[in-house]
Scaffold this active site. Structure first.
Site, mmCIF file in Angstrom:
data_model
loop_
_atom_site.group_PDB
_atom_site.id
_atom_site.type_symbol
_atom_site.label_atom_id
_atom_site.label_comp_id
_atom_site.label_asym_id
_atom_site.label_seq_id
_atom_site.Cartn_x
_atom_site.Cartn_y
_atom_site.Cartn_z
ATOM 1 N N GLU A 81 -7.318 8.350 -15.503
ATOM 2 C CA GLU A 81 -7.526 8.700 -14.114
ATOM 3 C C GLU A 81 -6.600 9.574 -13.645
ATOM 4 O O GLU A 81 -7.402 10.676 -12.981
ATOM 5 C CB GLU A 81 -6.958 7.342 -13.204
ATOM 6 C CG GLU A 81 -7.159 7.259 -11.851
ATOM 7 C CD GLU A 81 -8.504 6.986 -11.293
ATOM 8 O OE1 GLU A 81 -9.067 6.335 -11.776
ATOM 9 O OE2 GLU A 81 -8.680 7.723 -10.136
ATOM 10 N N GLU A 124 0.857 -1.225 -0.123
ATOM 11 C CA GLU A 124 -0.185 -0.013 0.157
ATOM 12 C C GLU A 124 0.779 1.258 -0.242
ATOM 13 O O GLU A 124 1.881 1.412 0.751
ATOM 14 C CB GLU A 124 -0.843 -0.014 1.383
ATOM 15 C CG GLU A 124 -2.359 0.432 1.035
ATOM 16 C CD GLU A 124 -3.109 -0.608 0.220
ATOM 17 O OE1 GLU A 124 -3.101 -0.047 -1.024
ATOM 18 O OE2 GLU A 124 -3.523 -1.720 0.638
ATOM 19 N N HIS A 125 0.496 2.266 -0.854
ATOM 20 C CA HIS A 125 1.211 3.439 -0.817
ATOM 21 C C HIS A 125 2.633 3.274 -1.388
ATOM 22 O O HIS A 125 3.536 4.042 -0.761
ATOM 23 C CB HIS A 125 1.096 4.158 0.331
ATOM 24 C CG HIS A 125 -0.289 5.075 0.405
ATOM 25 N ND1 HIS A 125 -0.652 6.079 0.093
ATOM 26 C CD2 HIS A 125 -1.367 4.380 1.369
ATOM 27 C CE1 HIS A 125 -1.902 6.570 0.077
ATOM 28 N NE2 HIS A 125 -2.282 5.551 1.124
ATOM 29 N N ALA A 133 -15.289 3.052 -1.578
ATOM 30 C CA ALA A 133 -15.059 1.972 -0.348
ATOM 31 C C ALA A 133 -13.736 1.766 -0.501
ATOM 32 O O ALA A 133 -13.298 0.675 0.142
ATOM 33 C CB ALA A 133 -16.104 0.718 -0.602
ATOM 34 N N GLY A 134 -12.859 2.188 -1.227
ATOM 35 C CA GLY A 134 -11.371 1.853 -1.471
ATOM 36 C C GLY A 134 -11.200 0.694 -2.227
ATOM 37 O O GLY A 134 -10.088 0.184 -2.175
ATOM 38 N N ASP A 172 -3.851 -0.189 -9.412
ATOM 39 C CA ASP A 172 -5.441 -0.485 -9.464
ATOM 40 C C ASP A 172 -5.532 -0.754 -10.948
ATOM 41 O O ASP A 172 -6.109 -1.930 -11.187
ATOM 42 C CB ASP A 172 -5.973 0.735 -9.274
ATOM 43 C CG ASP A 172 -5.896 1.331 -7.796
ATOM 44 O OD1 ASP A 172 -5.397 0.785 -7.103
ATOM 45 O OD2 ASP A 172 -6.446 2.597 -7.354
ATOM 46 N N ASP A 176 2.894 1.899 -4.810
ATOM 47 C CA ASP A 176 3.250 1.926 -6.416
ATOM 48 C C ASP A 176 3.375 3.319 -6.888
ATOM 49 O O ASP A 176 4.032 3.233 -8.188
ATOM 50 C CB ASP A 176 1.734 1.666 -6.638
ATOM 51 C CG ASP A 176 0.487 2.408 -6.291
ATOM 52 O OD1 ASP A 176 0.715 3.413 -5.628
ATOM 53 O OD2 ASP A 176 -0.525 2.310 -7.038
HETATM 54 C C1 GLA Z 1 -5.044 4.422 -4.410
HETATM 55 C C2 GLA Z 1 -4.454 4.695 -5.740
HETATM 56 C C3 GLA Z 1 -3.228 3.702 -5.791
HETATM 57 C C4 GLA Z 1 -2.377 3.414 -4.742
HETATM 58 C C5 GLA Z 1 -3.348 3.089 -3.440
HETATM 59 C C6 GLA Z 1 -2.689 2.864 -2.114
HETATM 60 O O1 GLA Z 1 -5.891 3.227 -4.503
HETATM 61 O O2 GLA Z 1 -4.956 4.855 -6.542
HETATM 62 O O3 GLA Z 1 -2.366 3.931 -6.936
HETATM 63 O O4 GLA Z 1 -1.603 4.393 -4.431
HETATM 64 O O5 GLA Z 1 -4.287 4.276 -3.421
HETATM 65 O O6 GLA Z 1 -1.770 1.930 -1.862
#
Ligand code: GLA
Length: 391
Positions: free
Chosen positions: A167, A42-43, A130-131, A179, A45
Site C-alpha cells: 500500500e 482516527e488519524h 467510501a473510506g 486498516d 495510527d
Molecule cells: C486511512 C489510512 C489509515 C488511517 C485512516 C485515518 O484509512 O489508510 O492508516 O490513518 O485513514 O484514521
C-alpha cells in the site's frame, strides 16, 4: 432503504461462476478479506496511537486455480485483465489495484516463497472511495490467497506488513497500520484494540445482538488526491518535533497546553486531537467490555468534534449525517455517531439498536437527500472475521 450485504458464500458463488465462464475450469482456492471502520481512533495510527476498528461485513473475494505456468492472470467485474510473471512482478501499469497485487507478490518472493502461476477472478462488495479500505481488503485477500497457493500461514503481523508495504509503495499517500490490522485480525463479534506503537492487537467482545452498526456512505469525496491526508501526516510530525518528544505516546495534554504558543494555532489543535483520540480508544474498549453502551455515545461525539474542529478532516456531508443521527438520539435507537476513515467525505458510522436500524436508515436517507440532493448508500454491519481461506 438498507442496502443488502451479500453473504461471503453468495459472493464466492459469483466469483466461481465468472471464473468458470472465463477460464473454463473450476477454482481450487478462494480467499476473502473484509473492509473496516474505526469505532474510535482516527488519524492516530501514524502517530504511535491506539485505535479501535472492526472488520465489516463487506468483502473482497478472490478465487484462483494454479495454471501450470509462471504467469498470473487476474481480472474481475469492471477490471481490465492483468497478466504478470509471478516470479518477477514488474507491473508498470497505471492500474493501482494491479500494482497493489504486484507489491504483495514481491513481499512473498522476498521471503523466498516459490509461487505457482495461476488464474484468478476478483469480486468485491466494498464500495470504492467510501473510506472503507477497499484497497487494503484487496491486499489482505491477495496475501491470504498466496498463503493458500504456497501452502503456508504467515504470522498475522507478517501478512499485514506485506500488505502495508505494498500500500505504502503504490499509493500516493503514506498511511498507518490500522486498516491492514483490522482486515487481517478481525473476528466475528469483536472489535480490535490496536496499539500502533507496540503493534499488539487485542480482541474486545461486541456480542450483544441487540446492537449493530449502520455505515452511511455520503457518496462525496473532497479529498484532493490524498493531499489533505499528506498534509495532516506532515503536520503531526512537525508538531511532535516542536514538542521535542520521541513519540506521541510520550506527549501528555499538559505538554500540549504548555507548548501552545510554540506550536501555533493549527499544530496546537492537531496535537490536541492526537493526544485525546489515543486516550479515547482504550476508554471506548473499557466501556464496551463493561456493557456501558450509554457512555459510548459521548466518546463517539467527542471524537467527531475533535476530528471536525481540531484535526479538521470532516466535511459538511459527514457533519450532516452525524447531526441527523444525534437528532434521532437514544430514544430513536442511536447510541453514537461519528465520521470514520480519513475524512473529507467517505462514510459515517452509527451505533444503533438492531431493531431500529430500518427506521433510522429511513430517516437519515430522507433528510440527507432533501438537504444535499444525494442518495446515500446505507448498510448495516456487525464485526466480521478477518482475512481467511474459504473451505
Ligand atoms: C486511512 C489510512 C489509515 C488511517 C485512516 C485515518 O484509512 O489508510 O492508516 O490513518 O485513514 O484514521
Amino acid at each position: 432503504m438498507i442496502a443488502e450485504n451479500p453473504s461471503i458464500s453468495e459472493i464466492a458463488a459469483r466469483a466461481h461462476q465468472s471464473f468458470n465462464e472465463l477460464y473454463q475450469s473450476t477454482p481450487t482456492i478462494t480467499a476473502v478479506a473484509p473492509g473496516r471502520v474505526n469505532l474510535i481512533g482516527e488519524h492516530v495510527d501514524y502517530c504511535d496511537g491506539i485505535v479501535l476498528p472492526l472488520a465489516i461485513s463487506r468483502y473482497v473475494v478472490i478465487s484462483a486455480r494454479p495454471n501450470d505456468s509462471k504467469i498470473a492472470h487476474i481480472t474481475g467485474p469492471g477490471l481490465d485483465p492483468v497478466k504478470f510473471d509471478i516470479s518477477a512482478p514488474q507491473i508498470t501499469s497505471d492500474k493501482k489495484w494491479a500494482n497493489y497485487l504486484g507489491g504483495v507478490t514481491q513481499g512473498f518472493l522476498d521471503l523466498n516463497y516459490h509461487i505457482p502461476g495461476f488464474d484468478a477472478y476478483i469480486e468485491s462488495t466494498l464500495p470504492l472511495g467510501a473510506g472503507l479500505s477497499s484497497s487494503t481488503a484487496l491486499e489482505c485477500c491477495f496475501a491470504t490467497l498466496i498463503e493458500g497457493l504456497v501452502d503456508t500461514v504467515l504470522p498475522t503481523h507478517e501478512k499485514t506488513r506485506i500488505a502495508l508495504e505494498s500500500e505504502r509503495k503504490h499509493s500516493n499517500a503514506p498511511s498507518g497500520i490500522s486498516d491492514q490490522f483490522a482486515s487481517a485480525y478481525g473476528a466475528e463479534d469483536h472489535l480490535i484494540l490496536i496499539d500502533c506503537q507496540s503493534r499488539e492487537a487485542d480482541l474486545i467482545p461486541f456480542n450483544d445482538p441487540t446492537l449493530s452498526f449502520l455505515i452511511v456512505d455520503t457518496c462525496v469525496s473532497h479529498d484532493l488526491g490524498d493531499e489533505l491526508y499528506l498534509e495532516r501526516f506532515g503536520s503531526a510530525f512537525r508538531a511532535l518535533h516542536l514538542l521535542d518528544k520521541p513519540s506521541w505516546r510520550d506527549v501528555t495534554m499538559d505538554d500540549v497546553y504548555q507548548n501552545e504558543e510554540k506550536l501555533g494555532e493549527t499544530l496546537y489543535r492537531r496535537a490536541k486531537h492526537i493526544v485525546t483520540e489515543t486516550q479515547r480508544a482504550p476508554l471506548a474498549a473499557n466501556v464496551l467490555t463493561n456493557g456501558d453502551f450509554a457512555s459510548i455515545g459521548k466518546i463517539m461525539a467527542d471524537s467527531h468534534r475533535s476530528l471536525r474542529d481540531d484535526f479538521q478532516v470532516s466535511c459538511d456531508e459527514l457533519d450532516l449525517i452525524v447531526g441527523l443521527a444525534n437528532e434521532i438520539g437514544f430514544e430513536g435507537g442511536v447510541l453514537g455517531a461519528r465520521m470514520t476513515g480519513s475524512g473529507f467525505g467517505g462514510s459515517a458510522l452509527i451505533l444503533c439498536r438492531t431493531d431500529q436500524l430500518e427506521e433510522i436508515a429511513k430517516k437519515i436517507n430522507r433528510a440527507y437527500e432533501a438537504e444535499t440532493g444525494i442518495i446515500p448508500i446505507i448498510f448495516s454491519t456487525r464485526p466480521s472475521k478477518g482475512a481467511h481461506i474459504l473451505s
